[in-house]
Design a protein around this motif. Sequence first.
Motif, PDB file in Angstrom:
ATOM      1  N   SER A  56      11.737   1.375   4.063  1.00  0.00           N
ATOM      2  CA  SER A  56      11.614   1.442   2.428  1.00  0.00           C
ATOM      3  C   SER A  56      11.267   0.155   1.492  1.00  0.00           C
ATOM      4  CB  SER A  56      12.919   1.994   2.315  1.00  0.00           C
ATOM      5  OG  SER A  56      14.343   0.656   2.538  1.00  0.00           O
ATOM      6  N   ALA A  57      10.250  -0.077   0.760  1.00  0.00           N
ATOM      7  CA  ALA A  57       9.656  -1.229   0.966  1.00  0.00           C
ATOM      8  C   ALA A  57      11.109  -1.710  -0.464  1.00  0.00           C
ATOM      9  CB  ALA A  57       8.722  -0.838  -0.590  1.00  0.00           C
TER      10      ALA A  57
ATOM     11  N   GLY B  47       2.937   3.431   0.184  1.00  0.00           N
ATOM     12  CA  GLY B  47       2.264   3.458   0.878  1.00  0.00           C
ATOM     13  C   GLY B  47       1.427   3.116   1.549  1.00  0.00           C
ATOM     14  N   LEU B  48       0.429   2.336   1.218  1.00  0.00           N
ATOM     15  CA  LEU B  48      -0.215   1.672   0.900  1.00  0.00           C
ATOM     16  C   LEU B  48      -0.399   0.248   1.791  1.00  0.00           C
ATOM     17  CD1 LEU B  48      -4.135   1.012   1.095  1.00  0.00           C
ATOM     18  CD2 LEU B  48      -3.257   0.103  -0.930  1.00  0.00           C
ATOM     19  N   HIS B  49       0.437  -0.200   1.447  1.00  0.00           N
ATOM     20  CA  HIS B  49       1.469  -1.514   1.958  1.00  0.00           C
ATOM     21  C   HIS B  49       1.706  -0.736   4.014  1.00  0.00           C
ATOM     22  CE1 HIS B  49       5.234  -4.259   3.607  1.00  0.00           C
ATOM     23  NE2 HIS B  49       3.976  -5.004   3.128  1.00  0.00           N
ATOM     24  N   ARG B  50       3.026   0.073   3.896  1.00  0.00           N
ATOM     25  CA  ARG B  50       3.596   0.891   5.438  1.00  0.00           C
ATOM     26  C   ARG B  50       1.717   0.958   6.300  1.00  0.00           C
ATOM     27  NH1 ARG B  50       6.016   5.278   3.648  1.00  0.00           N
ATOM     28  NH2 ARG B  50       4.210   6.504   4.439  1.00  0.00           N
ATOM     29  N   TRP B  63       1.276  -7.331   1.524  1.00  0.00           N
ATOM     30  CA  TRP B  63       1.328  -6.890   0.486  1.00  0.00           C
ATOM     31  C   TRP B  63      -0.349  -8.080  -0.298  1.00  0.00           C
ATOM     32  CZ3 TRP B  63       3.800  -4.149  -2.264  1.00  0.00           C
ATOM     33  CH2 TRP B  63       4.788  -3.108  -1.846  1.00  0.00           C
ATOM     34  N   ASP B  64      -0.685  -9.210   0.243  1.00  0.00           N
ATOM     35  CA  ASP B  64      -2.146  -9.940  -0.059  1.00  0.00           C
ATOM     36  C   ASP B  64      -2.965  -8.460  -0.232  1.00  0.00           C
ATOM     37  OD1 ASP B  64      -0.319 -11.878  -0.664  1.00  0.00           O
ATOM     38  OD2 ASP B  64      -1.139 -13.173   1.019  1.00  0.00           O
ATOM     39  N   ILE B  93     -10.564   1.464   0.398  1.00  0.00           N
ATOM     40  CA  ILE B  93     -10.664   0.607   0.499  1.00  0.00           C
ATOM     41  C   ILE B  93      -9.250  -0.713   1.658  1.00  0.00           C
ATOM     42  CG2 ILE B  93     -10.352  -0.824  -1.485  1.00  0.00           C
ATOM     43  CD1 ILE B  93     -11.234   0.677  -3.867  1.00  0.00           C
ATOM     44  N   GLY B  94      -8.083  -0.189   0.652  1.00  0.00           N
ATOM     45  CA  GLY B  94      -7.550  -1.271   1.783  1.00  0.00           C
ATOM     46  C   GLY B  94      -8.070  -1.286   3.319  1.00  0.00           C
TER      47      GLY B  94
END
Lengths: 169, 210
Positions: A56-57, B47-50, B63-64, B93-94
């Motif tokens: 979890s973020a 979600g994108l970060h995961r 994160w960047d 894109i990510g």
Amino acid sequence: MNCEIFHQLVGSYVDETLEEDRRQWFRRHLRECTSCRESALRQEPTLMFAIAPAKSAVRESVEACVAAVTGRIRQDRVERRLRHRRRPWLAAAAAAVVAVSGGLAWRAMLGNEGSGSPAIGTAQDIDRPASPPTVEVEAMGDDVRVYQFATDGDDDTAVYFIVDPALEL
Amino acid sequence: MRENLCVQRAGFGSFTGVVMNDRQWIQSAKEGDEDAYAELVRRHSVGLHRAVARILTDDAEAWDVVQMAFLKAWQKLDRYDPRYSFSTWLYRIGTNLAIDLLRSRTSRERAHKAGTEHRLRVVGSGDGAGARVESGEADDVLRQLVRVLTPQQRSAFVLREMEGLETAEVADMLGCSATTVRNHIFQARKALRRELKERFPEYLPASERG
């Protein structure tokens, strides 16, 4: 019954031949049924990646991301607006630089022709400034600064004024 | 991918009760509403970060990439095709940014591997592996093994196997065909199985350990 079906589907899941609905059901059962999970992992160890829990973020990280993205968007918008407004001033300042240096050069040339004296080596030349005054334009954040130096060799004496980019010509 | 629904925020802590979906937020964002775009960032960044963190195996770098992806999406919002879901477009894109980053750091990673490689040792045996995987070990194991995969294999495997996306979505995100995605998954699984056998035999059934 479900467990029996599950075991029949392991091979198809790994081969990527399951229909999407079936696949989702398989993944759910893999997560929920401990005994099926143990036996499926023995059969295909790479299934461990299918049940890896999502971390979890941290809320602060999300809000920091929001702030960074929106901040950059606003900064880009301000810079674009300023670039657009600065353009006429920069053009005017560039024209002023050309006019001042051209005029001085022209005067110097006419002075040389009129006197009929040699261009180098006279006493008059020593009194005359070595080169014409210079004008420099500098963009400093929201300001456009125009500097006029007394002479090329005199960097200590400078007159500058700040142009308000919000003003339209 | 299901379109997200949420309640529009009217102010600090109060709600209007108006249900907004991605399309409505995007429409407002296209008209220059930064707050609407902030809501999209809030909704999709986790979600994108995961996914990106699993592809890059680096949380901070992810994160960047997420920030860059949202900025790029904002700049190209006029070109967004509403036939696709916003998240698919954003993930595309990510993922592309992550793949570019992986390619650029390949040589650096090789050098790092040669000098400082250390292995995570997992105690236990193939039996009971399910419980360990639940505790998050799979991500640690993947971090150790992922170097054997190409950037495309890595992305396809993470999006399909770990994030559970459909083949067609992954194909859209990676800009390739569904067959190519299946091939990437197949090759990735084969390579991971081989690496598991070599480096983490604890995860294999006793009969297969060398």
